[in-house]
Design an enzyme around this catalytic site. Structure first.
Site, PDB file in Angstrom:
ATOM      1  N   ASN A 173     -10.147  -0.032   1.056  1.00  0.00           N
ATOM      2  CA  ASN A 173      -8.816  -0.038   0.902  1.00  0.00           C
ATOM      3  C   ASN A 173      -8.175  -0.066  -0.715  1.00  0.00           C
ATOM      4  O   ASN A 173      -8.104  -1.615  -1.035  1.00  0.00           O
ATOM      5  CB  ASN A 173      -7.802  -0.984   1.170  1.00  0.00           C
ATOM      6  CG  ASN A 173      -6.309  -1.146   1.523  1.00  0.00           C
ATOM      7  OD1 ASN A 173      -5.874  -0.394   0.560  1.00  0.00           O
ATOM      8  ND2 ASN A 173      -6.235  -1.711   2.898  1.00  0.00           N
TER       9      ASN A 173
ATOM     10  N   HIS B  54      -3.123   7.417   4.221  1.00  0.00           N
ATOM     11  CA  HIS B  54      -3.658   5.316   3.016  1.00  0.00           C
ATOM     12  C   HIS B  54      -4.457   5.027   3.899  1.00  0.00           C
ATOM     13  O   HIS B  54      -5.264   5.260   5.283  1.00  0.00           O
ATOM     14  CB  HIS B  54      -2.379   4.700   3.044  1.00  0.00           C
ATOM     15  CG  HIS B  54      -3.432   3.277   2.752  1.00  0.00           C
ATOM     16  ND1 HIS B  54      -3.415   2.790   1.457  1.00  0.00           N
ATOM     17  CD2 HIS B  54      -2.914   2.006   3.978  1.00  0.00           C
ATOM     18  CE1 HIS B  54      -4.070   2.249   1.680  1.00  0.00           C
ATOM     19  NE2 HIS B  54      -3.493   1.153   2.253  1.00  0.00           N
TER      20      HIS B  54
ATOM     21  N   CYS C 155       0.850  -1.183  -0.212  1.00  0.00           N
ATOM     22  CA  CYS C 155       0.106  -0.422   0.225  1.00  0.00           C
ATOM     23  C   CYS C 155       0.730   0.942  -0.002  1.00  0.00           C
ATOM     24  O   CYS C 155       0.332   2.328  -0.257  1.00  0.00           O
ATOM     25  CB  CYS C 155      -1.248  -0.243   1.158  1.00  0.00           C
ATOM     26  SG  CYS C 155      -2.369  -1.395   1.800  1.00  0.00           S
TER      27      CYS C 155
HETATM   28  N1  COA Z   1     -18.473  -9.664   8.712  1.00  0.00           N
HETATM   29  C1  COA Z   1     -18.251 -10.044  10.274  1.00  0.00           C
HETATM   30  N2  COA Z   1     -17.078 -11.036  11.242  1.00  0.00           N
HETATM   31  C2  COA Z   1     -15.989 -11.113  10.607  1.00  0.00           C
HETATM   32  C3  COA Z   1     -15.656 -10.356   9.387  1.00  0.00           C
HETATM   33  C4  COA Z   1     -16.662 -10.099   8.477  1.00  0.00           C
HETATM   34  N3  COA Z   1     -16.323  -9.683   7.391  1.00  0.00           N
HETATM   35  N4  COA Z   1     -14.215 -10.235   8.858  1.00  0.00           N
HETATM   36  C5  COA Z   1     -14.204 -10.790  10.349  1.00  0.00           C
HETATM   37  N5  COA Z   1     -14.919 -11.413  11.294  1.00  0.00           N
HETATM   38  C6  COA Z   1     -14.906 -11.777  12.461  1.00  0.00           C
HETATM   39  C7  COA Z   1     -13.288 -12.694  12.429  1.00  0.00           C
HETATM   40  O1  COA Z   1     -13.793 -14.024  12.357  1.00  0.00           O
HETATM   41  C8  COA Z   1     -14.048 -12.879  14.169  1.00  0.00           C
HETATM   42  O2  COA Z   1     -14.692 -13.871  14.919  1.00  0.00           O
HETATM   43  P1  COA Z   1     -14.703 -14.507  16.105  1.00  0.00           P
HETATM   44  O3  COA Z   1     -14.177 -13.732  17.210  1.00  0.00           O
HETATM   45  O4  COA Z   1     -15.715 -15.104  16.207  1.00  0.00           O
HETATM   46  O5  COA Z   1     -12.890 -14.968  15.903  1.00  0.00           O
HETATM   47  C9  COA Z   1     -13.565 -11.512  14.881  1.00  0.00           C
HETATM   48  O6  COA Z   1     -14.940 -10.708  13.658  1.00  0.00           O
HETATM   49  C10 COA Z   1     -12.773  -9.900  14.827  1.00  0.00           C
HETATM   50  O7  COA Z   1     -11.729 -10.974  13.520  1.00  0.00           O
HETATM   51  P2  COA Z   1     -10.748  -9.677  13.965  1.00  0.00           P
HETATM   52  O8  COA Z   1      -9.799  -9.627  13.046  1.00  0.00           O
HETATM   53  O9  COA Z   1     -10.417  -9.858  15.179  1.00  0.00           O
HETATM   54  O10 COA Z   1     -11.623  -8.383  13.881  1.00  0.00           O
HETATM   55  P3  COA Z   1     -10.622  -6.851  13.842  1.00  0.00           P
HETATM   56  O11 COA Z   1     -10.988  -5.987  14.718  1.00  0.00           O
HETATM   57  O12 COA Z   1      -9.460  -6.864  14.248  1.00  0.00           O
HETATM   58  O13 COA Z   1     -11.167  -6.531  12.793  1.00  0.00           O
HETATM   59  C11 COA Z   1     -10.140  -5.566  10.350  1.00  0.00           C
HETATM   60  C12 COA Z   1     -10.550  -6.737  11.266  1.00  0.00           C
HETATM   61  C13 COA Z   1      -9.839  -6.721   9.071  1.00  0.00           C
HETATM   62  C14 COA Z   1     -11.508  -4.723   9.891  1.00  0.00           C
HETATM   63  C15 COA Z   1      -8.667  -4.776  10.706  1.00  0.00           C
HETATM   64  O14 COA Z   1      -7.700  -6.301  11.295  1.00  0.00           O
HETATM   65  C16 COA Z   1      -8.231  -4.535   9.764  1.00  0.00           C
HETATM   66  O15 COA Z   1      -8.155  -3.343   9.360  1.00  0.00           O
HETATM   67  N6  COA Z   1      -6.692  -4.904   9.940  1.00  0.00           N
HETATM   68  C17 COA Z   1      -6.287  -3.821   9.191  1.00  0.00           C
HETATM   69  C18 COA Z   1      -6.411  -4.624   7.418  1.00  0.00           C
HETATM   70  C19 COA Z   1      -4.856  -3.558   6.610  1.00  0.00           C
HETATM   71  O16 COA Z   1      -4.701  -2.641   6.483  1.00  0.00           O
HETATM   72  N7  COA Z   1      -4.947  -4.272   5.639  1.00  0.00           N
HETATM   73  C20 COA Z   1      -3.523  -3.933   4.604  1.00  0.00           C
HETATM   74  C21 COA Z   1      -2.512  -3.207   5.380  1.00  0.00           C
HETATM   75  S1  COA Z   1      -2.768  -1.499   4.182  1.00  0.00           S
END
Ligand code: COA
Length: 357
Positions: free
Chosen positions: A286, A256, A116
Site C-alpha cells: 500500500n 487504491h 490514501c
Molecule cells: N503477521 C502475522 N499475524 C498478524 C500480522 C502479521 N503481519 N498482523 C496481524 N496479525 C495477527 C493479529 O495479531 C491477529 O492475531 P490474534 O487473532 O491472535 O489476535 C490476527 O493476525 C488477525 O488480525 P486481524 O487484524 O483481525 O486480521 P485481518 O484479517 O483484519 O487482517 C489487515 C489485517 C491489516 C491485513 C486487514 O485488516 C486490512 O487490510 N485492513 C485494512 C488496512 C488498510 O487498508 N489500511 C489503510 C487504509 S487504505
C-alpha cells in the site's frame, strides 16, 4: 464552448530497494504465508537515505516521466498539486520543491492531505481548475514515503505499506471526453482508525523526546477493512450513476492498492470480473496516495488503455476519505520513442537489500 480536462501523460517512480515478506520475517513475528493470504502483498519498495529517494525526489522523478510522456516542458505548467501524507518537511509544500526541481516557474504549487485518497483529491482539484479556466496545464502527483512514519516493530502495519510516486499531466482541451467526473467524500468521526502520532502529545514535553523520530503510524486494520469495502462500493456506484453508466461500460478499474481482499470485495459488489481490475499490490504493497497513479502508469505502459476506454479510479484511506474518478481515456496507446528509450522507472532492476530504514 465547453472545456474538458484530459490526461495527456503518466509517470511513476519507486525506490530501488525491494523488501520481501521473507525480509520482514527477520524483524517482526510474521510469515510470508500470512501476509500473502491476508493481503496479497509479496514485496514493497522502501526508500534509502543514500539515494535520491525522499518524497520530493520521487515526486520529481515521476513528474519528469509524465511530462516526457506528454511531450511537454515544465514551464508550460500552470499548477502542481501533490497528494501526500509523508512530506519531507512539515512545510513548505512538496509541490514547491517539485516546482523548483522541474523549473516550472509559472506554476502555482501546493499539497493536499487526504490519506490514501490524496491523488484523487488532487485530481478533483485540478479537474475543476481546468474546467473553470483557472489552469490550462497541470501536474497531479501522488507520492508517499510511508517508511518514514512506520513503526517497524508493529507487524500489523509495517508489512502493509511501501514507498513510491506517480504523476499525471492534465491538460485543457475542447474534445469531449477525458475526466468525466470526480467525487470526493470524508467522514472525520473515524479519524482515529488510522493516524500518525507523536507519543501522547503533539509537543515534546521533555528534551529527551526531541531526538525521537517524529511520527509513527497507528491503525485499526480490521475496522478499516470493513468500512473500506462499503465506501469504495458506494462511491463507485455513485460515479457510474452520475455518468449514466453501468459496470459493463467500464474497461478497466484502477483501485487504491491496500489489500487484495478489499479490492475483491468491492469488485464482487460491483459485478465486475477481476480480469478488468488492475492490481500491483503484490509488488508495491500500500503506497497510499501513490498507489493509483503508479498503477495507472503501469496499465498505460502495458497497453491496457486505448482512446475511448472508460476507466474507473476509486480510493479509500485515512480521514476517513474516499473518492472516485471516471475517465474516457484519450491518450494514444502507443509509447513515444522517447518513452520507450527511457523505459518505466519502476520496472528497472531493483536492489534487494535489507536491513531496512
Ligand atoms: N503477521 C502475522 N499475524 C498478524 C500480522 C502479521 N503481519 N498482523 C496481524 N496479525 C495477527 C493479529 O495479531 C491477529 O492475531 P490474534 O487473532 O491472535 O489476535 C490476527 O493476525 C488477525 O488480525 P486481524 O487484524 O483481525 O486480521 P485481518 O484479517 O483484519 O487482517 C489487515 C489485517 C491489516 C491485513 C486487514 O485488516 C486490512 O487490510 N485492513 C485494512 C488496512 C488498510 O487498508 N489500511 C489503510 C487504509 S487504505
Amino acid at each position: 464552448m465547453s472545456t474538458y480536462s484530459h490526461i495527456i501523460g503518466t509517470g511513476s517512480a519507486a525506490p530501488e530497494r525491494v523488501v520481501t515478506n521473507r525480509d520482514l520475517e527477520q524483524i517482526v513475528d510474521t510469515s510470508d504465508d500470512w501476509i500473502v493470504r491476508r493481503t496479497g502483498i509479496r514485496e514493497r519498495r522502501i526508500s534509502s537515505l543514500e539515494r535520491p529517494e525522499n518524497t520530493a525526489e520521487m515526486a520529481t522523478k515521476a513528474a519528469r516521466e509524465a511530462l516526457e510522456a506528454a511531450g511537454m516542458e515544465p514551464d508550460e505548467l500552470d499548477m502542481i498539486v501533490v497528494g501526500t501524507v509523508t512530506p519531507d518537511r512539515q512545510f513548505p509544500a512538496t509541490g514547491c520543491m517539485v516546482q523548483t526541481a522541474l523549473g516550472a516557474g509559472r506554476a502555482a504549487a501546493f499539497d493536499i492531505s487526504a490519506g490514501c485518497s490524496g491523488f484523487l483529491y488532487a485530481l478533483n482539484t485540478v479537474h475543476n481548475a481546468v474546467r473553470c479556466g483557472a489552469a490550462g496545464k497541470a501536474l497531479v502527483i501522488g507520492v508517499e514515503r510511508l517508511s518514514s512514519v512506520l513503526n517497524w516493530e508493529d507487524r500489523g502495519t509495517c508489512v502493509l505499506l511501501g514507498d513510491g510516486a506517480g504523476a499525471v499531466v492534465v491538460s485543457a482541451g475542447s474534445d469531449n471526453g477525458g475526466i468525466l467526473s470526480t467525487h470526493i467524500r470524508s467522514d472525520g468521526q473515524f479519524w482515529d482508525l488510522l493516524y500518525a502520532y507523536y507519543g501522547e502529545n503533539h509537543i515534546p514535553d521533555s528534551l529527551d523526546h526531541l531526538d525521537a523520530k517524529p511520527f509513527k503510524l497507528r491503525m485499526e486494520g480490521n475496522r478499516l477493512f470493513k468500512r473500506a469495502i462499503g465506501c469504495l462500493t458506494e462511491i463507485a456506484v455513485e460515479a457510474l450513476e452520475h455518468n449514466g453508466m453501468t459496470s459493463r461500460d467500464i474497461k478497466l478499474v484502477v483501485p487504491h492498492q491496500a489489500n487484495i481482499r478489499i479490492i475483491q470485495g468491492m469488485i464482487r459488489n460491483l459485478g465486475i470480473p477481476m480480469e478488468q481490475v488492475y492490481t500491483n499490490v503484490d509488488r508495491f504493497g500500500n503506497t497510499s496516495s501513490a498507489s493509483i497513479p503508479i498503477a495507472l502508469n503501469e496499465a498505460r505502459r502495458e497497453g491496457l488503455l486505448t482512446p475511448g476506454d472508460h476507466v474507473l479510479l476509486v480510493s479509500f484511506g485515512a480521514g476517513l476519505t474516499w473518492a472516485s474518478a471516471v475517465i474516457r481515456w484519450s491518450m494514444e496507446a502507443v509509447l513515444s520513442e522517447a518513452e520507450d528509450a527511457v523505459g518505466c522507472a519502476i520496472n528497472q532492476a531493483p536492489a534487494a537489500i535489507f536491513p531496512g530504514p
